[in-house]
Write a protein that holds these residues in place. Structure first.
Motif, PDB file in Angstrom:
ATOM      1  N   GLY A  90       0.802  -1.034   0.071  1.00 19.10           N
ATOM      2  CA  GLY A  90       0.025   0.074   0.108  1.00 19.10           C
ATOM      3  C   GLY A  90       0.860   1.409   0.079  1.00 19.10           C
ATOM      4  O   GLY A  90       0.585   2.219  -0.527  1.00 19.10           O
ATOM      5  N   MET A  91       1.810   1.372   0.830  1.00 26.06           N
ATOM      6  CA  MET A  91       3.041   2.451   0.814  1.00 26.06           C
ATOM      7  C   MET A  91       3.616   2.516  -0.503  1.00 26.06           C
ATOM      8  O   MET A  91       3.522   3.729  -1.027  1.00 26.06           O
ATOM      9  CB  MET A  91       3.987   2.055   1.907  1.00 26.06           C
ATOM     10  CG  MET A  91       4.987   3.212   2.048  1.00 26.06           C
ATOM     11  SD  MET A  91       6.481   2.656   2.817  1.00 26.06           S
ATOM     12  CE  MET A  91       5.899   2.420   4.397  1.00 26.06           C
ATOM     13  N   THR A  92       3.647   1.532  -1.267  1.00 26.87           N
ATOM     14  CA  THR A  92       4.128   1.642  -2.561  1.00 26.87           C
ATOM     15  C   THR A  92       3.132   2.242  -3.653  1.00 26.87           C
ATOM     16  O   THR A  92       3.677   3.209  -4.305  1.00 26.87           O
ATOM     17  CB  THR A  92       4.491   0.057  -3.110  1.00 26.87           C
ATOM     18  OG1 THR A  92       5.593  -0.357  -2.176  1.00 26.87           O
ATOM     19  CG2 THR A  92       5.482   0.332  -4.771  1.00 26.87           C
ATOM     20  N   GLY A  93       2.079   1.904  -3.417  1.00 27.26           N
ATOM     21  CA  GLY A  93       0.912   2.403  -4.327  1.00 27.26           C
ATOM     22  C   GLY A  93       0.608   3.814  -4.025  1.00 27.26           C
ATOM     23  O   GLY A  93       0.230   4.323  -4.998  1.00 27.26           O
ATOM     24  N   ILE A  94       0.570   3.985  -2.908  1.00 25.02           N
ATOM     25  CA  ILE A  94       0.440   5.527  -2.360  1.00 25.02           C
ATOM     26  C   ILE A  94       1.502   6.624  -3.136  1.00 25.02           C
ATOM     27  O   ILE A  94       1.385   7.357  -3.885  1.00 25.02           O
ATOM     28  CB  ILE A  94       0.446   5.984  -0.869  1.00 25.02           C
ATOM     29  CG1 ILE A  94      -0.916   5.178  -0.348  1.00 25.02           C
ATOM     30  CG2 ILE A  94       0.449   7.324  -0.584  1.00 25.02           C
ATOM     31  CD1 ILE A  94      -0.739   5.447   1.115  1.00 25.02           C
ATOM     32  N   TRP A 178      21.850  -2.613  -4.555  1.00 27.03           N
ATOM     33  CA  TRP A 178      20.327  -3.168  -4.386  1.00 27.03           C
ATOM     34  C   TRP A 178      20.269  -3.207  -2.658  1.00 27.03           C
ATOM     35  O   TRP A 178      19.144  -3.181  -2.325  1.00 27.03           O
ATOM     36  CB  TRP A 178      20.407  -4.510  -4.891  1.00 27.03           C
ATOM     37  CG  TRP A 178      20.867  -4.728  -6.242  1.00 27.03           C
ATOM     38  CD1 TRP A 178      22.151  -5.074  -6.515  1.00 27.03           C
ATOM     39  CD2 TRP A 178      20.242  -4.242  -7.325  1.00 27.03           C
ATOM     40  NE1 TRP A 178      22.397  -4.963  -8.008  1.00 27.03           N
ATOM     41  CE2 TRP A 178      21.175  -4.469  -8.551  1.00 27.03           C
ATOM     42  CE3 TRP A 178      19.049  -3.658  -7.508  1.00 27.03           C
ATOM     43  CZ2 TRP A 178      20.833  -4.357  -9.708  1.00 27.03           C
ATOM     44  CZ3 TRP A 178      18.626  -3.664  -8.906  1.00 27.03           C
ATOM     45  CH2 TRP A 178      19.630  -3.502  -9.884  1.00 27.03           C
ATOM     46  N   PHE A 179      21.153  -3.413  -1.851  1.00 31.70           N
ATOM     47  CA  PHE A 179      21.121  -3.262  -0.579  1.00 31.70           C
ATOM     48  C   PHE A 179      20.524  -1.734   0.078  1.00 31.70           C
ATOM     49  O   PHE A 179      19.699  -1.800   0.757  1.00 31.70           O
ATOM     50  CB  PHE A 179      22.319  -3.708   0.290  1.00 31.70           C
ATOM     51  CG  PHE A 179      22.172  -3.237   1.887  1.00 31.70           C
ATOM     52  CD1 PHE A 179      21.542  -4.228   2.611  1.00 31.70           C
ATOM     53  CD2 PHE A 179      22.978  -2.333   2.238  1.00 31.70           C
ATOM     54  CE1 PHE A 179      21.560  -3.853   4.107  1.00 31.70           C
ATOM     55  CE2 PHE A 179      22.849  -2.188   3.322  1.00 31.70           C
ATOM     56  CZ  PHE A 179      22.061  -2.827   4.482  1.00 31.70           C
ATOM     57  N   PHE A 180      21.328  -0.727  -0.614  1.00 35.05           N
ATOM     58  CA  PHE A 180      20.907   0.676  -0.336  1.00 35.05           C
ATOM     59  C   PHE A 180      19.586   0.977  -1.150  1.00 35.05           C
ATOM     60  O   PHE A 180      18.861   1.751  -0.617  1.00 35.05           O
ATOM     61  CB  PHE A 180      22.141   1.455  -0.943  1.00 35.05           C
ATOM     62  CG  PHE A 180      23.409   1.163   0.031  1.00 35.05           C
ATOM     63  CD1 PHE A 180      23.490   1.895   1.184  1.00 35.05           C
ATOM     64  CD2 PHE A 180      24.582   0.564  -0.630  1.00 35.05           C
ATOM     65  CE1 PHE A 180      24.609   1.656   2.189  1.00 35.05           C
ATOM     66  CE2 PHE A 180      25.541   0.222   0.198  1.00 35.05           C
ATOM     67  CZ  PHE A 180      25.748   0.799   1.454  1.00 35.05           C
ATOM     68  N   TYR A 181      19.195   0.599  -2.250  1.00 34.90           N
ATOM     69  CA  TYR A 181      18.017   0.522  -2.806  1.00 34.90           C
ATOM     70  C   TYR A 181      17.005   0.094  -1.629  1.00 34.90           C
ATOM     71  O   TYR A 181      15.782   0.859  -1.496  1.00 34.90           O
ATOM     72  CB  TYR A 181      17.907  -0.084  -3.961  1.00 34.90           C
ATOM     73  CG  TYR A 181      18.477   0.541  -5.046  1.00 34.90           C
ATOM     74  CD1 TYR A 181      18.868   1.912  -5.231  1.00 34.90           C
ATOM     75  CD2 TYR A 181      18.455  -0.282  -6.282  1.00 34.90           C
ATOM     76  CE1 TYR A 181      19.432   2.372  -6.215  1.00 34.90           C
ATOM     77  CE2 TYR A 181      18.975   0.107  -7.758  1.00 34.90           C
ATOM     78  CZ  TYR A 181      19.395   1.703  -7.406  1.00 34.90           C
ATOM     79  OH  TYR A 181      19.982   2.245  -8.523  1.00 34.90           O
ATOM     80  N   GLY A 182      17.247  -0.901  -0.990  1.00 27.27           N
ATOM     81  CA  GLY A 182      16.227  -1.508   0.282  1.00 27.27           C
ATOM     82  C   GLY A 182      16.009  -0.470   1.366  1.00 27.27           C
ATOM     83  O   GLY A 182      15.069  -0.355   1.951  1.00 27.27           O
ATOM     84  N   THR A 256       9.529  -2.470   0.183  1.00 31.40           N
ATOM     85  CA  THR A 256       9.160  -1.056  -0.494  1.00 31.40           C
ATOM     86  C   THR A 256      10.261  -0.428  -1.106  1.00 31.40           C
ATOM     87  O   THR A 256      10.094   0.151  -2.419  1.00 31.40           O
ATOM     88  CB  THR A 256       8.355  -0.303   0.535  1.00 31.40           C
ATOM     89  OG1 THR A 256       7.442  -1.144   1.193  1.00 31.40           O
ATOM     90  CG2 THR A 256       7.660   0.872  -0.007  1.00 31.40           C
ATOM     91  N   GLY A 257      11.333  -0.027  -0.433  1.00 35.76           N
ATOM     92  CA  GLY A 257      12.418   0.989  -0.820  1.00 35.76           C
ATOM     93  C   GLY A 257      13.005   0.185  -2.038  1.00 35.76           C
ATOM     94  O   GLY A 257      13.405   0.901  -3.033  1.00 35.76           O
ATOM     95  N   LEU A 258      13.262  -1.205  -2.312  1.00 39.23           N
ATOM     96  CA  LEU A 258      13.963  -1.675  -3.195  1.00 39.23           C
ATOM     97  C   LEU A 258      13.211  -1.560  -4.433  1.00 39.23           C
ATOM     98  O   LEU A 258      13.502  -1.393  -5.672  1.00 39.23           O
ATOM     99  CB  LEU A 258      14.348  -3.175  -2.891  1.00 39.23           C
ATOM    100  CG  LEU A 258      14.542  -4.109  -3.944  1.00 39.23           C
ATOM    101  CD1 LEU A 258      16.085  -3.538  -4.474  1.00 39.23           C
ATOM    102  CD2 LEU A 258      14.844  -5.686  -3.464  1.00 39.23           C
ATOM    103  N   VAL A 263      11.965   1.214  -9.602  1.00 39.04           N
ATOM    104  CA  VAL A 263      11.019   1.527 -10.753  1.00 39.04           C
ATOM    105  C   VAL A 263      11.534   2.937 -11.029  1.00 39.04           C
ATOM    106  O   VAL A 263      11.404   3.129 -12.350  1.00 39.04           O
ATOM    107  CB  VAL A 263       9.814   1.970  -9.959  1.00 39.04           C
ATOM    108  CG1 VAL A 263       8.643   2.538 -10.747  1.00 39.04           C
ATOM    109  CG2 VAL A 263       8.887   0.480  -9.727  1.00 39.04           C
ATOM    110  N   PHE A 264      11.965   3.704 -10.278  1.00 39.85           N
ATOM    111  CA  PHE A 264      12.480   5.015 -10.568  1.00 39.85           C
ATOM    112  C   PHE A 264      13.741   4.966 -11.532  1.00 39.85           C
ATOM    113  O   PHE A 264      14.310   5.671 -12.456  1.00 39.85           O
ATOM    114  CB  PHE A 264      12.494   5.924  -9.531  1.00 39.85           C
ATOM    115  CG  PHE A 264      11.121   6.533  -9.154  1.00 39.85           C
ATOM    116  CD1 PHE A 264      10.522   7.712  -9.904  1.00 39.85           C
ATOM    117  CD2 PHE A 264      10.434   6.140  -8.052  1.00 39.85           C
ATOM    118  CE1 PHE A 264       9.341   8.193  -9.611  1.00 39.85           C
ATOM    119  CE2 PHE A 264       9.263   6.519  -7.663  1.00 39.85           C
ATOM    120  CZ  PHE A 264       8.709   7.757  -8.479  1.00 39.85           C
TER     121      PHE A 264
END
Length: 372
Positions: A90-94, A178-182, A256-258, A263-264
């Motif tokens: 949901g956080m991702t969708g918002i 990828w760790f820092f993306y997370g 969510t962070g990953l 995506v961006f």
């Protein structure tokens, strides 16, 4: 807000985009065709009923699991993780499909609706005012321009542009990034707003001292509120060890962070995209619209489910060219944009699938880590 950027952390300069005849014709024709599209289809550039449903769905997906946790209705560790993961979706969708459009002013014709829907970002502990500077002004205006696009403003161990200073550690960034993306959303709801408020004060966006104090106070209040109902109350209410709850909370943010990062980043840090530098007069060679096409890439244009979930951000080109248009229109408008770009012999970058986009992003990170 003024079009400024920070050069070498000291001198503020202006950036301008060239206006060649050919590129001006492309921009004018594209705008004309987009207006014609909405007139012909007897519709508007704002949200529709499907978008309203998505808004309600995503906010509910985020809040309901947290309400369940706050009420102490979960007693098993597996269900704890399930609740947090659902909330993370949901956080991702918002973040990608609700507040994003609203804060661009493309959700509704009514300013107040855009404002209040945009405040959904506050639910996840972030500051809407700071986000609008970072994203709407700095990223959208100066896409992939070093020291201007704040999305390129990374810690020294990450190199997202060939114009960024090279360090030996970058050789391995395609492995550890990828760790820092997370960690993206966790850092965002913890410290990043404070860092950006002070940075934007230096850039001249929050000019007066009382404006800085107000934004800092808002940031503190929003983060206390967010951590209160997403972590502290569940720790108090649930019959589960606090450290397990913390791990579940961190797992939600990592997922969510990953996902949001990928995506961006697969829209701009790609092998096909350009990273232009302004000349000594602050001039970029391309017209602004052509600059967006040169620095942006689409992916997975046929994936309706992915597009729905990520708020049409797989059509990043359309989003950058038409940020005041709601994402529910991007798929159809992409035909107009790609055909017009082809007519003027302007590149239109697009990856066939999300997986191929991630793969290309991986190659670009590795390339940036090898070139000094």
């Amino acid at each position: 807000m003024s079009r400024l950027y920070l050069k070498n952390n000291s001198n503020i300069e202006h950036i301008k985009f060239s206006k060649t005849t050919q590129h001006a014709e492309f921009s004018n024709e594209l705008r004309s065709k987009v207006r014609e599209y909405f007139t012909t289809h007897n519709t508007h550039r704002y949200a529709n009923a499907n978008m309203v449903f998505k808004t309600i769905f995503m906010i509910s997906l985020f809040l309901i699991p947290l309400i369940v946790l706050c009420l102490g209705l979960v007693s098993s560790t597996p269900m704890l993780f399930v609740m947090y993961m659902i909330s993370g979706l949901g956080m991702t969708g918002i973040g990608m499909g609700v507040m994003h459009d609203a804060l661009h002013g493309s959700y509704s014709t009514k300013t107040n609706i855009n404002k209040w829907v945009g405040y959904s970002i506050n639910l996840i502990g972030a500051n809407a005012s700071v986000w609008k500077i970072q994203h709407n002004v700095l990223h959208h205006t100066y896409t992939n321009i070093e020291d201007s696009d704040d999305d390129l403003n990374m810690p020294y161990f990450l190199r997202f542009s060939p114009n960024t200073k090279y360090y030996g550690i970058h050789k391995f960034q395609h492995i550890y990034v990828w760790f820092f993306y997370g960690l993206l959303t966790l850092i965002w709801v913890s410290i990043k707003d404070f860092i950006r408020i002070m940075r934007y004060h230096k850039l001249g966006f929050f000019k007066k001292r009382h404006e800085v104090k107000i934004e800092l106070a808002k940031a503190v209040l929003l983060k206390v509120m967010y951590y209160g109902y997403s972590l502290i109350i569940p720790i108090i209410m649930l019959p589960i060890a606090p450290w397990v709850i913390v791990v579940a909370f961190l797992s939600m943010h990592f997922m969510t962070g990953l996902f949001i990062s990928v995506v961006f980043q697969t829209a701009h840090i790609m092998t096909s995209n350009e990273f232009p530098n302004p000349d000594e007069h602050g001039m970029i060679d391309d017209d602004w619209s052509v600059h967006q096409l040169a620095t942006t890439s689409n992916y997975a244009p046929k994936s309706r489910l992915l597009s729905w979930f990520i708020g049409g951000l797989n059509f990043q080109i359309e989003h950058h060219l038409l940020p005041n248009v709601c994402h529910v229109h991007y798929k159809k408008l992409s035909v107009i944009v790609s055909e017009t770009a082809l007519k003027y012999d302007i590149p239109y970058h697009s990856q066939r699938t999300f997986v191929s986009a991630i793969s290309d992003h991986f190659r670009m990170l590795r390339s940036l880590g090898q070139v000094a």
